[in-house]
Design a protein around this motif. Structure first.
Motif, short mmCIF file in Angstrom:
data_model
loop_
_atom_site.label_atom_id
_atom_site.label_comp_id
_atom_site.label_asym_id
_atom_site.label_seq_id
_atom_site.Cartn_x
_atom_site.Cartn_y
_atom_site.Cartn_z
N LEU A 1 1.04 -0.11 4.03
CA LEU A 1 1.28 1.05 3.17
C LEU A 1 1.02 2.38 3.88
O LEU A 1 1.07 3.44 3.26
CB LEU A 1 0.38 0.97 1.93
CG LEU A 1 0.66 -0.17 0.96
CD1 LEU A 1 -0.48 -0.31 -0.03
CD2 LEU A 1 1.98 0.04 0.24
N ALA B 1 1.42 0.93 -6.39
CA ALA B 1 0.57 -0.10 -5.79
C ALA B 1 -0.85 0.05 -6.30
O ALA B 1 -1.44 1.13 -6.23
CB ALA B 1 0.59 0.02 -4.26
N GLN C 1 4.15 3.73 -4.52
CA GLN C 1 3.73 2.98 -3.35
C GLN C 1 4.26 3.59 -2.07
O GLN C 1 3.57 3.68 -1.06
CB GLN C 1 4.19 1.53 -3.47
CG GLN C 1 3.95 0.70 -2.20
CD GLN C 1 4.12 -0.77 -2.43
OE1 GLN C 1 3.35 -1.38 -3.15
NE2 GLN C 1 5.11 -1.37 -1.80
#
Length: 428
Positions: free
Chosen positions: A199, A353, A371
């Motif tokens: 991420l 997320a 996210q």
């Protein structure tokens, strides 16, 4: 009357079936096809090897639950999706036709991409509850003759949280058994830095997780490419920021768990129908979770194609967390219901997320909205409350699945547990 078929019965497929049935009620048929008779609560798999959970604790028989909800349940493996003829070929050579198909299979675990990787090789896995049960047997043997442990995620992996969890859960178990001093531990990951998580990092996950590893005297290697695995030995090439070979490592181990890369499942990735999947076999979807080529096919969960967050020295995929999957499910249910009512799809998943990572006797939580950067909200925190929250969420989720209740599990519970409802409501 339309026939809506959901292929897969995991974290995405089962809530998808519940929500879809509630949207269409008795007006249309909803069918679930799965190669397993049970639902598995995957987030708790890292607790199985040290026997903090039994495999049966994480399984729910699906047939009675689906029957109670008025959903047809077919326990058969799918051999191939046939989007041209709107049908699924099953492993027993029978076929099942659909008007709408929702692919929610989860991924294929690509152990074959690295020699010696996985339960059929020399390392363990917690990607599936049955793999975790095998890992428990290996860990039992390890405890009788402890030595080095190597845990991590290989190049191309996209789900890093369970690797950190398993590492720290084992560390806690070893301390509880008073044998931690006999076990050197190394974390090996394709991430460019600790806490990247596929991420690009979330809040201070880099600092939080690096600190956790230092505190527990755990060594790490990032930008790590696994070349091969032999009995008791992992061969690693560490690369530089340009992806060039930097250093070779040979890591001995008595126990190892390495997360694999994912692909789409065989029933989908080998389909000879251009536009359904990408080169790795993940289903291509638009902003409404619908395939652009075959517009009566939707997809949710880990099996959909999402590009990497950013360019990294080694391939690092973007994770699909439970909160994100939940939003895909809701959008898909509403969009199919709209299509059945003669409307165009208009509902989009939020793709946020949210993760509770258990670290044995503490934990790290993070939230990214959305996210994919740039983000409106980036937040992370640590504490024993995360460990306790994950235990509570497991019980809550499993209870709702057993009762066949469809609701925003993550939205209702985890945001309250994290105390960030205010953030979401104010859009900060």
């Amino acid at each position: 009357m339309a026939r809506i078929v959901i292929l897969g019965a995991g974290i995405g497929g089962v809530p998808m079936a519940f929500e879809m049935k509630e949207m269409v009620d008795k007006k249309h048929d909803v069918t679930v096809i799965s190669d397993t008779p049970t639902f598995h609560f995957v987030p708790s798999n890292p607790w199985v090897p040290p026997k903090w959970r039994k495999p049966e604790d994480l399984k729910i028989e699906l047939a009675p639950v689906m029957k109670k909800k008025g959903i047809e349940f077919i326990q058969k493996a799918a051999a191939k999706v046939d989007p041209i003829n709107n049908q699924i070929q099953l492993a027993d050579n029978s076929t099942f036709a659909y008007d709408f198909l929702i692919i929610a299979t989860g991924p294929r675990l690509a152990f074959d991409e690295i020699p010696g990787l996985g339960p059929n090789g020399y390392t363990s896995s917690v990607c599936h509850v049955d793999h975790a049960a095998i890992a428990a047997e290996d860990l039992d043997k390890f405890m009788q003759n402890p030595g080095p442990i190597v845990v991590g995620a290989v190049q191309g992996a996209s789900c890093f949280g369970p690797a950190y969890e398993y590492l720290m859960i084992l560390e806690t178990e070893l301390r509880n058994r008073k044998i931690r001093d006999k076990v050197p531990m190394t974390f090996v990951t394709s991430e460019p830095y600790i806490g990247h998580l596929g991420l690009g990092g979330v809040g201070d996950t880099k600092g939080l997780l690096e600190s956790a590893l230092r505190d527990k005297t755990i060594k790490w290697i990032t930008n790590a490419k696994i070349d091969k695995i032999e009995p008791g030995l992992i061969f690693v090439t560490e690369v530089d920021e340009d992806g060039n070979d930097k250093k070779k490592h040979e890591l001995p181990f008595k126990h190892s768990m390495m997360l694999p890369a994912f692909t789409g499942v065989d029933a989908v990735r080998h389909v000879n129908a251009e536009g359904l999947v990408n080169a790795r076999g993940f289903v291509l979807v638009d902003e409404y979770q619908r395939n652009k080529t075959f517009k009566n096919i939707y997809s949710v969960g880990v099996c959909i194609a999402i590009p990497p967050i950013e360019k990294t020295p080694l391939p690092v995929g973007a994770p699909k967390t439970g909160y994100m999957i939940e939003s895909m499910v809701t959008a898909t249910a509403h969009n199919i219901a709209d299509e059945l009512a003669g409307k165009e799809p208009a509902h989009k998943a939020t793709w946020n997320a949210l993760c509770l990572a258990d670290l044995g006797d503490t934990g790290v939580a993070f939230l990214a909205i959305p996210q994919i950067p740039p983000r409106n909200t980036t937040w992370s925190a640590e504490g024993k409350w995360v460990h306790l929250a994950k235990i509570g969420f497991e019980k809550y989720f499993m209870r709702k699945i057993r009762k066949g209740i469809s609701e925003p599990y993550y939205e209702k519970l985890i945001l309250k547990l994290l105390g960030v409802t205010r953030i979401k409501e104010k859009g900060e």
